[in-house]
Design an enzyme around this catalytic site. Structure first.
Site, PDB file in Angstrom:
ATOM      1  N   SER A  66      47.677 -39.537   5.833  1.00 25.45           N
ATOM      2  CA  SER A  66      46.155 -39.262   5.764  1.00 25.45           C
ATOM      3  C   SER A  66      45.801 -38.403   4.593  1.00 25.45           C
ATOM      4  O   SER A  66      44.465 -38.580   3.781  1.00 25.45           O
ATOM      5  CB  SER A  66      45.637 -38.426   7.031  1.00 25.45           C
ATOM      6  OG  SER A  66      45.761 -39.708   8.163  1.00 25.45           O
ATOM      7  N   ASP A  67      46.705 -37.464   4.324  1.00 26.93           N
ATOM      8  CA  ASP A  67      46.279 -36.520   3.173  1.00 26.93           C
ATOM      9  C   ASP A  67      46.402 -37.391   1.753  1.00 26.93           C
ATOM     10  O   ASP A  67      45.598 -37.274   1.007  1.00 26.93           O
ATOM     11  CB  ASP A  67      47.303 -35.214   3.195  1.00 26.93           C
ATOM     12  CG  ASP A  67      46.821 -34.061   3.867  1.00 26.93           C
ATOM     13  OD1 ASP A  67      45.812 -33.894   4.002  1.00 26.93           O
ATOM     14  OD2 ASP A  67      47.980 -33.557   4.664  1.00 26.93           O
ATOM     15  N   ILE A  68      47.566 -38.163   1.855  1.00 23.01           N
ATOM     16  CA  ILE A  68      47.703 -39.122   0.263  1.00 23.01           C
ATOM     17  C   ILE A  68      46.684 -40.062   0.277  1.00 23.01           C
ATOM     18  O   ILE A  68      46.230 -40.196  -0.758  1.00 23.01           O
ATOM     19  CB  ILE A  68      48.948 -39.652   0.698  1.00 23.01           C
ATOM     20  CG1 ILE A  68      50.280 -38.696   0.544  1.00 23.01           C
ATOM     21  CG2 ILE A  68      49.323 -40.520  -0.293  1.00 23.01           C
ATOM     22  CD1 ILE A  68      51.620 -39.046   0.888  1.00 23.01           C
TER      23      ILE A  68
END
Length: 397
Positions: free
Chosen positions: A170-172
């Site tokens: 999700s961060d990436i």
């Protein structure tokens, strides 16, 4: 390669009020492409990702990965003097990126609309967990939590156990969407002179990645089953045993099945077996297909079978651990490794995935906390005496 060719983002200045993964990933790619990225950090401890672990010469692996090529300016944003530093930096910036706690930037007087009120050409990017509205707007949003809310965990894992992804998906995803939005906004500004206020939420980025299972749910009214390394709609597509390990085989069409059983397994009768001749039938007879494939693969070594599958044009891959990835011949032959400086010694790093054939992207050092504070303040007009006073008051570090 022409060494004198300019980097794509030469001359672009980015101010980043960032922490953790999503925003730092976006701005690190901007730095790789030549932008000057000034990273604003807390006076005490800096970006909290600095403390995630200490495995890279005493530094955190996440921080080393995400922050090369940046200038670190440590200021106390709770003070008016600290906020003044940021405002004066923004006066010379093209892009501002922030992923502080929900609403924090606006409360500090550093929100996108506040900054763009006098500089409409500014590209201002807010990275949030769940967006600026809605019932989850103010909730903390760590990668695992967003994966859960967006349904990613429900389709990841084995039939018995749901799991998050092994990297911060999700961060990436969020960092990459922020990056593409910034580049698009700069391109538009080059044509029109108009900046942008951009919101990118981790939740929205992850939901975008859920397109296939989402449409299965919407139009077939069913949940995609967790299939481990397998695929819910394609067979054979899984890991299969070998003499000395296992190998992943992914046959995506009927022609591939025919090639597998005739050219690799020497079992031509299976090509036209009505149970296996089409993917629809192979999915219906999944257990039988997997048993037939496994019976053949377990007679071969991984290396030999990998070579035979490659010669036949059958999609396959060895299942490597991280150490195996690091030593992968594909990286070595293509000269993808470089050395990057840090305050405690150089570290290995791979080149950015975007390869420009006229210039190699920049891979400058990972900054120490506050390493560039004095130089940046000096550039903005503060005298050495004034900088010393700010340091004595712990406004800067």
């Amino acid at each position: 390669m022409t060494e004198s060719a300019p980097l794509p983002l030469d001359g672009v200045t980015v101010v980043a009020l960032e922490q953790a993964v999503a925003a730092p990933l976006a701005t690190r790619h901007l730095a790789d492409m030549g932008a000057r990225v000034i990273k604003i950090e807390r006076v005490e401890g800096g970006d909290f990702a600095r403390a995630y672990d200490d495995v890279v010469h005493g530094q955190a692996s996440h921080f080393v990965w995400l922050n090369r090529g940046k200038e670190s300016v440590a200021v106390d944003l709770k003070t008016e003097s600290g906020r003044d530093v940021v405002r004066r930096l923004v006066e010379h910036a093209d892009v501002v990126v922030q992923n502080l706690a929900p609403g924090a930037a606006a409360r500090l007087g550093l929100g996108a609309e506040q900054l763009r009120a006098t500089r409409p050409e500014l590209v201002a990017v807010d990275i949030t967990g769940y967006g600026t509205e809605g019932p989850l707007r103010d909730r903390k949003a760590y990668d695992m939590l967003v994966q859960a809310e967006a349904g990613l965990i429900s389709v990841t894992g084995t039939p018995d156990t749901a799991t998050k992804t092994g990297v911060a998906a999700s961060d990436i995803a969020t960092g990459m969407y922020a990056l593409s939005a910034i580049l698009a906004a700069l391109l538009r500004r080059g044509r029109t002179g108009k900046g942008a206020h951009i919101d990118v939420s981790m939740f929205d980025a992850t939901v975008e990645w859920m397109g296939h299972p989402m449409y299965i749910s919407l139009y077939a009214d069913r949940q995609i089953p967790r299939a481990g390394l397998g695929h819910p709609a394609i067979v054979p597509y899984d890991a299969y045993p070998t003499v000395d390990g296992e190998i992943l085989i992914g046959v995506q069409n009927d022609r591939g099945w025919r090639q597998l059983v005739t050219e690799v397994f020497s079992l031509p009768d299976l090509a036209d077996d009505p149970r296996f001749a089409t993917n629809v039938e192979r999915v219906r007879h999944r257990a039988e297909v997997d048993a037939v494939v496994a019976e053949q693969t377990r007679q071969c070594s991984t290396a030999d079978l990998d070579a035979r599958l490659a010669d036949a044009g059958i999609p396959a891959a060895r299942i490597r651990d991280v150490a195996g990835m690091v030593e992968h011949p594909q990286l070595a032959v293509r000269d993808r490794w470089r050395e990057v400086g840090t305050e405690h010694g150089s570290v290995r790093a791979v080149l950015p995935p975007m390869t420009f054939h006229d210039v190699e992207l920049r891979m400058d050092a990972v900054p120490a906390l506050g390493e560039h504070t004095a130089a940046v303040l000096g550039d903005l007009g503060w005298s050495e005496t004034e900088i010393a006073e700010l340091r004595a008051r712990n406004v800067v570090r």
